[in-house]
Design a protein around this motif. Structure first.
Motif, mmCIF file in Angstrom:
data_model
loop_
_atom_site.group_PDB
_atom_site.id
_atom_site.type_symbol
_atom_site.label_atom_id
_atom_site.label_comp_id
_atom_site.label_asym_id
_atom_site.label_seq_id
_atom_site.Cartn_x
_atom_site.Cartn_y
_atom_site.Cartn_z
ATOM 1 N N HIS A 1 0.840 -1.198 0.000
ATOM 2 C CA HIS A 1 0.000 0.000 0.000
ATOM 3 C C HIS A 1 0.876 1.248 0.000
ATOM 4 N N SER A 2 0.287 2.348 -0.373
ATOM 5 C CA SER A 2 0.961 3.641 -0.291
ATOM 6 C C SER A 2 0.066 4.619 0.450
ATOM 7 N N ASN A 3 0.650 5.340 1.395
ATOM 8 C CA ASN A 3 -0.145 6.349 2.105
ATOM 9 C C ASN A 3 -0.220 7.647 1.307
ATOM 10 N N LEU A 4 0.328 7.655 0.097
ATOM 11 C CA LEU A 4 0.248 8.823 -0.784
ATOM 12 C C LEU A 4 -0.789 8.626 -1.886
ATOM 13 N N GLY A 5 -1.527 7.518 -1.824
ATOM 14 C CA GLY A 5 -2.576 7.299 -2.802
ATOM 15 C C GLY A 5 -2.109 6.556 -4.040
ATOM 16 N N PRO A 6 -3.014 6.351 -5.011
ATOM 17 C CA PRO A 6 -2.731 5.507 -6.184
ATOM 18 C C PRO A 6 -1.699 6.080 -7.136
ATOM 19 N N ASP A 7 -1.402 7.383 -7.066
ATOM 20 C CA ASP A 7 -0.461 7.979 -8.011
ATOM 21 C C ASP A 7 0.928 7.345 -7.907
ATOM 22 N N VAL A 8 1.265 6.795 -6.749
ATOM 23 C CA VAL A 8 2.575 6.182 -6.564
ATOM 24 C C VAL A 8 2.778 5.018 -7.540
#
Length: 327
Positions: free
Chosen positions: A57-64
């Motif tokens: 997962h990324s806590n910066l959202g799907p843009d990662v």
């Protein structure tokens, strides 16, 4: 992280403590993207080092995950969202590699795992196989040399080790499981007996080389070990500056484990106390009483880490990529 948790003025719940302390469990390596981001900041990465799939997962959202597609590779670090879950969180930045770079990425992953076979511990099947390969190799060493501790002139030691590895590689080549190889690490998927048995330059110039194939620590080489063995056999040599300086170097060297000192003490129980009494300038020193305390103080780091096998076992996907032609 321990300091941050301990110094929090507002008390943390037990679940919060476990989550934060769980972030010490870092997985860093080369991953193949198996499933892209699902639009909510989640993807599945296959770690080429330990052959385990991680839901990331990324806590910066799907843009990662916008720049990665299935079949591509990334280098990065992940930490558990919480130790009680099977979900992982990206820590830092991902470095993407195109699908065509599989062979290059695989060689880099091989270097990582051969430098630290302990990274296999997340994959119990590979980890246990690595221990078994080490045990098999040790048995072959004992059959060839007749002992797990051998002291030889450098040229003889190198020739005998090349003989050992030539025999072992022939056995591996005839087996159905070719994905195991001993450390020292190789930079490619193939390695020769001459490369594996070659001693470092400074060892080739030593007066002797000690080889100890321990059940746990694996095969280790020790420079000028014959000089130490002679001193423990005849403590009168402790008055020779060369001998006592060498022992001090073994005791102070942070890269040398307690193993060779323990083995010298076991080989020469009558000589160990006189030698260490002079070295430490402690007339009342007793190895039986004080030896382990001395090692725990002077070799502290070796008591704080888990011993890993000295063999690397590659997963099927990494082995496949290692044999993929460059594009």
């Amino acid at each position: 992280m321990e300091r941050f948790v301990a110094q929090r003025r507002q008390a943390l719940t037990e679940a919060e403590r476990e989550m934060l302390l769980g972030w010490r469990d870092v997985v860093e390596g080369y991953f193949e993207v198996r499933q892209p981001g699902d639009g909510i900041g989640t993807a599945v990465f296959h770690n080429l080092v330990d052959d385990v799939h991680y839901r990331v997962h990324s806590n910066l959202g799907p843009d990662v995950f916008a720049a990665v597609r299935p079949g591509m590779f990334v280098y990065g670090r992940i930490v558990p969202v919480h130790p009680a879950t099977d979900h992982w969180l990206i820590s830092g930045h991902l470095v993407p590699f195109p699908r065509s770079s599989g062979a290059t990425v695989a060689r880099a992953a091989l270097q990582v795992v051969t430098a630290d076979p302990g990274l296999l511990r997340r994959n119990r099947k590979l980890y246990e196989r690595a221990w078994q390969l080490q045990a098999d190799d040790r048995a072959a060493f004992l059959k060839l040399f007749g002992s797990d501790l051998v002291i030889l002139p450098p040229a003889t030691a190198q020739a005998r080790m090349i003989e050992h590895y030539r025999h072992r590689l022939a056995q591996v080549g005839a087996s159905a499981e070719p994905n195991g190889m001993p450390t020292p690490p190789a930079t490619s998927s193939t390695v020769t007996a001459e490369e594996m048995g070659r001693l470092p330059e400074d060892y080739r110039e030593a007066d002797s080389v000690g080889m100890i194939y321990d059940e746990t620590e694996g095969l280790n080489y020790y420079r000028d070990f014959g000089r130490l063995d002679a001193m423990f056999a005849d403590p009168a040599l402790v008055g020779d500056h060369t001998h006592i300086t060498l022992l001090r170097a073994y005791l102070d060297d942070p890269t040398v484990s307690p193993l060779p000192l323990r083995r010298l003490a076991k080989r020469h129980p009558d000589g160990v106390d006189p030698v260490f009494r002079v070295l430490l300038r402690k007339p009342g020193f007793s190895w039986q009483r004080d030896g382990e305390d001395l090692l725990r103080i002077r070799k502290r780091e070796f008591f704080q880490q888990e011993t890993a096998p000295s063999f690397t076992v590659t997963g099927d996907r990494l082995a496949e990529l290692l044999h993929t032609p460059e594009q």
